[in-house]
Design a protein around this motif. Structure first.
Motif, PDB file in Angstrom:
ATOM      1  N   UNK A 101       0.673  -1.312   0.074  1.00 54.47           N
ATOM      2  CA  UNK A 101       0.058   0.122   0.332  1.00 54.47           C
ATOM      3  C   UNK A 101       1.030   1.585   0.335  1.00 54.47           C
ATOM      4  N   UNK A 102       1.927   1.347   1.077  1.00 54.18           N
ATOM      5  CA  UNK A 102       2.511   2.706   0.829  1.00 54.18           C
ATOM      6  C   UNK A 102       3.333   2.845  -0.496  1.00 54.18           C
ATOM      7  N   UNK A 103       3.747   2.209  -0.775  1.00 51.66           N
ATOM      8  CA  UNK A 103       4.847   1.910  -1.767  1.00 51.66           C
ATOM      9  C   UNK A 103       4.137   1.730  -3.152  1.00 51.66           C
ATOM     10  N   UNK A 104       3.327   1.522  -3.140  1.00 54.22           N
ATOM     11  CA  UNK A 104       2.303   2.119  -4.010  1.00 54.22           C
ATOM     12  C   UNK A 104       1.518   3.343  -4.112  1.00 54.22           C
ATOM     13  N   UNK A 105       0.831   3.173  -3.468  1.00 49.42           N
ATOM     14  CA  UNK A 105      -0.716   5.024  -3.243  1.00 49.42           C
ATOM     15  C   UNK A 105       0.153   5.839  -2.695  1.00 49.42           C
ATOM     16  N   UNK A 106       1.810   5.667  -1.709  1.00 51.87           N
ATOM     17  CA  UNK A 106       1.726   7.335  -1.036  1.00 51.87           C
ATOM     18  C   UNK A 106       3.134   7.679  -2.410  1.00 51.87           C
ATOM     19  N   UNK A 107       4.525   6.310  -2.214  1.00 54.40           N
ATOM     20  CA  UNK A 107       5.501   6.435  -3.173  1.00 54.40           C
ATOM     21  C   UNK A 107       5.053   7.030  -4.746  1.00 54.40           C
ATOM     22  N   UNK A 108       4.224   6.057  -5.646  1.00 51.50           N
ATOM     23  CA  UNK A 108       4.334   6.046  -6.724  1.00 51.50           C
ATOM     24  C   UNK A 108       3.561   7.229  -7.225  1.00 51.50           C
ATOM     25  N   UNK A 109       1.989   7.584  -6.430  1.00 56.93           N
ATOM     26  CA  UNK A 109       1.591   8.667  -6.723  1.00 56.93           C
ATOM     27  C   UNK A 109       2.955   9.741  -7.020  1.00 56.93           C
ATOM     28  N   UNK A 110       3.416  10.080  -4.917  1.00 58.63           N
ATOM     29  CA  UNK A 110       3.928  10.476  -5.385  1.00 58.63           C
ATOM     30  C   UNK A 110       4.987  11.620  -7.072  1.00 58.63           C
ATOM     31  N   UNK A 123       5.726  15.039  -7.858  1.00 56.99           N
ATOM     32  CA  UNK A 123       5.872  15.910  -6.461  1.00 56.99           C
ATOM     33  C   UNK A 123       6.879  15.196  -6.125  1.00 56.99           C
ATOM     34  N   UNK A 124       7.980  15.444  -5.088  1.00 59.71           N
ATOM     35  CA  UNK A 124       8.744  15.548  -4.672  1.00 59.71           C
ATOM     36  C   UNK A 124       8.900  13.927  -3.666  1.00 59.71           C
ATOM     37  N   UNK A 125       9.321  13.237  -2.968  1.00 64.50           N
ATOM     38  CA  UNK A 125       9.289  12.536  -1.440  1.00 64.50           C
ATOM     39  C   UNK A 125       9.451  13.414  -0.245  1.00 64.50           C
ATOM     40  N   UNK A 126      10.620  14.055  -0.545  1.00 68.18           N
ATOM     41  CA  UNK A 126      11.708  15.317   1.284  1.00 68.18           C
ATOM     42  C   UNK A 126      12.142  16.483   0.017  1.00 68.18           C
ATOM     43  N   UNK A 127      12.236  17.498   1.070  1.00 64.33           N
ATOM     44  CA  UNK A 127      12.912  18.400   0.680  1.00 64.33           C
ATOM     45  C   UNK A 127      14.011  18.754   1.798  1.00 64.33           C
ATOM     46  N   UNK A 166      15.526  17.656   6.298  1.00 61.59           N
ATOM     47  CA  UNK A 166      14.746  16.859   5.498  1.00 61.59           C
ATOM     48  C   UNK A 166      14.033  17.161   6.323  1.00 61.59           C
ATOM     49  N   UNK A 167      12.739  16.998   4.885  1.00 64.23           N
ATOM     50  CA  UNK A 167      11.511  16.812   5.630  1.00 64.23           C
ATOM     51  C   UNK A 167      10.238  16.417   4.095  1.00 64.23           C
ATOM     52  N   UNK A 168      10.088  15.579   5.180  1.00 63.07           N
ATOM     53  CA  UNK A 168       8.721  14.894   4.335  1.00 63.07           C
ATOM     54  C   UNK A 168       7.682  15.078   3.274  1.00 63.07           C
ATOM     55  N   UNK A 169       7.728  15.454   2.383  1.00 65.68           N
ATOM     56  CA  UNK A 169       6.566  16.257   1.528  1.00 65.68           C
ATOM     57  C   UNK A 169       5.466  14.692   1.146  1.00 65.68           C
ATOM     58  N   UNK A 170       5.150  14.183   1.809  1.00 69.54           N
ATOM     59  CA  UNK A 170       4.053  12.669   0.690  1.00 69.54           C
ATOM     60  C   UNK A 170       3.098  13.424   1.835  1.00 69.54           C
ATOM     61  N   UNK A 171       2.267  14.455   1.988  1.00 63.11           N
ATOM     62  CA  UNK A 171       0.953  14.621   2.599  1.00 63.11           C
ATOM     63  C   UNK A 171       0.786  15.955   2.225  1.00 63.11           C
ATOM     64  N   UNK A 172       0.999  16.041   0.473  1.00 59.70           N
ATOM     65  CA  UNK A 172       0.506  17.987  -0.229  1.00 59.70           C
ATOM     66  C   UNK A 172      -1.179  16.961  -0.537  1.00 59.70           C
ATOM     67  N   UNK A 173      -1.386  18.110  -1.306  1.00 60.08           N
ATOM     68  CA  UNK A 173      -2.773  17.685  -1.729  1.00 60.08           C
ATOM     69  C   UNK A 173      -2.812  16.268  -2.976  1.00 60.08           C
ATOM     70  N   UNK A 174      -2.390  16.194  -3.749  1.00 60.17           N
ATOM     71  CA  UNK A 174      -2.275  14.915  -4.441  1.00 60.17           C
ATOM     72  C   UNK A 174      -1.780  13.573  -2.920  1.00 60.17           C
TER      73      UNK A 174
END
Length: 469
Positions: free
Chosen positions: A226-235, A240-244, A250-258
């Motif tokens: 689930x996390x790989x398919x629906x968070x990582x790859x949706x990103x 979109x970037x996974x970190x900034x 570093x800060x995660x950016x996997x809680x954006x709009x998409x």
């Protein structure tokens, strides 16, 4: 096992000879006869008895040095595990100085007794080792051993995932796949859907699930990893970037709009029974293989098993995407899977043996058998050439594979190996997503929580070549 028999025979050849020392014998003294008119004769002095010299003990024969034995821990099952056994046997049969011993994770009584190599995913360290031991980056292993391995031959899209910030390969992407959409073609026909035109977007997946529901209300759609398919790859699909970079690293950016939009959509499907959740890893694969589900988003390596079983007609399509997002790149996926790691803090000869096994696994003929049986992605163009020479895979398919894996425009750009802690972040995401499916948290709160906890775990990968996840 043959390697143990050989090692035992070498031990039996080591022996010691003991020769007991002879005892020293003493003869009784003779008394002289008396002379008639004279004083008694003096008794002759007793001559000291001589102790025989001890014979020098023979030097024990030295046994020839045994082969260097290293342990490879893995969690493969079925035909994949059987093939790994065969390949290890081939390696051992052709090497007198080094032997690899396989150790299945289910048979490990003490996971903290570390092996020399491990084939594991990013989020499996705790399960494999009961903690987070030091790993030795592949480039560092080559440096300390002086051995050669052509890491430059790895397909760029795969290398992008396993390289550190300086472009150095950290582990071998032996069991990698990309996410795809599988569908039960028989169920599609029964639901009035055309198997020749599978869903391309997630909105079309929803429409298809709605039509499958009257036919199979138990499981119109499911997903593994689930996390790989629906968070990582949706990103990565949606540019979109996974970190900034952040003030403290570093800060995660996997809680954006998409990401919030996508997880909220899946949550609505779960409530309406369009989507059924079986677990965070590969639990859903078995349900789809059994013909119980209409659609499955999962990894591409399942294709090989579906082809062997052939219990129902099925199709495979690219992973869907959201077409209302600017800058989308549907084919920009993040390959992932189990990496073949070398563990740190072992003897140099053991690191040499580990590198030799990696060299063996990268041979084109070995890769050919590995890809055919496991369904994992080929690692090098030479592996694809070996598949083409056999003639079993259509040339057009192989050409497409080479084109996609060779073009860096398809690389995810996520560079997960430049950041430590991403494996634990994926575990956090899996836990938070379960809270969404269980109606305990909305999508945004779950992703925000995962990001907050995950940020505390992230740090740049060290430059010295040792990695602690």
């Amino acid at each position: 096992m043959p390697r143990l028999s050989l090692f035992s025979s070498l031990l039996l050849a080591l022996f010691l000879s003991f020769v007991p020392a002879a005892e020293a014998a003493t003869a009784p003294a003779k008394t002289a006869a008396k002379a008639p008119a004279k004083a008694p004769a003096k008794t002759p002095a007793k001559a000291p008895a001589k102790t025989p010299a001890k014979a020098p003990a023979p030097t024990p024969a030295k046994a020839p040095p045994g082969p260097v034995e290293i342990v490879l821990r893995h969690a493969l099952t079925g035909e994949r595990a059987a093939l790994l056994v065969d390949l290890v046997d081939q390696f051992n049969a052709n090497s007198t100085s080094e032997k690899v011993r396989l150790q299945h994770l289910d048979a490990v009584s003490n996971p903290r007794q570390l092996p020399h190599m491990a084939l594991l995913g990013d989020d499996e360290h705790q399960r494999f080792f009961g903690g987070y031991p030091r790993l030795l980056s592949l480039w560092k292993a080559l440096s300390v051993t002086g051995e050669q391995l052509d890491t430059q031959s790895l397909f760029p899209v795969l290398a992008d995932v396993v390289e550190d910030s300086q472009g150095r390969v950290q582990a071998l992407p032996l069991a990698f796949a990309v996410p795809v959409l599988y569908y039960n073609a028989d169920m599609f026909r029964e639901a009035g859907l055309d198997p020749a035109t599978p869903p391309q977007t997630w909105e079309e997946v929803q429409e298809a699930a709605g039509k499958i529901y009257p036919v199979n209300s138990e499981c119109p759609f499911t997903s593994s990893n689930m996390a790989w398919v629906h968070v990582d790859n949706t990103t990565t699909q949606h540019n979109e970037r996974m970190t900034n970079p952040a003030r403290k690293g570093l800060a995660l950016t996997v809680n954006g709009m998409i990401q919030v939009k996508h997880i909220a959509l899946l949550s609505s499907w779960h409530k309406s029974l369009y989507f059924h959740y079986f677990g965070p890893h590969h639990e859903a694969d078995e349900k789809f293989l059994a013909g119980e589900c209409g659609m499955l988003s999962g990894d591409s390596s399942l294709y090989a098993q579906l082809m062997r079983q052939k219990t129902f007609a099925f199709g495979v399509a690219p992973l869907p995407y959201h077409d209302d997002t600017p800058g989308i790149a549907p084919e920009r996926l993040l390959p992932d899977g189990a990496l073949l790691w070398i563990l740190a803090d072992k003897k140099r000869q053991e690191h040499v043996a580990a590198v030799h096994f990696l060299q063996f696994m990268m041979r084109p003929e070995v890769q050919r058998e590995w890809v055919k049986t496991t369904g994992f992605l080929p690692m090098t163009p030479a592996a694809v050439t070996a598949l083409a020479d056999e003639g079993e895979v259509p040339p057009a398919v192989l050409s497409k594979v080479v084109e996609h894996l060779s073009d860096r425009k398809y690389a995810s750009g996520a560079k997960p190996r430049t950041v430590l802690g991403m494996g634990r972040v994926r575990s956090l995401l899996s836990d938070e997503l379960e809270a969404v499916w269980g109606n305990r948290k909305p999508a945004k709160e779950a992703l925000d929580t995962a990001v907050k906890k995950g940020n505390a775990l992230l740090r740049p990968a060290p430059a010295d070549g040792t990695v602690t996840q």
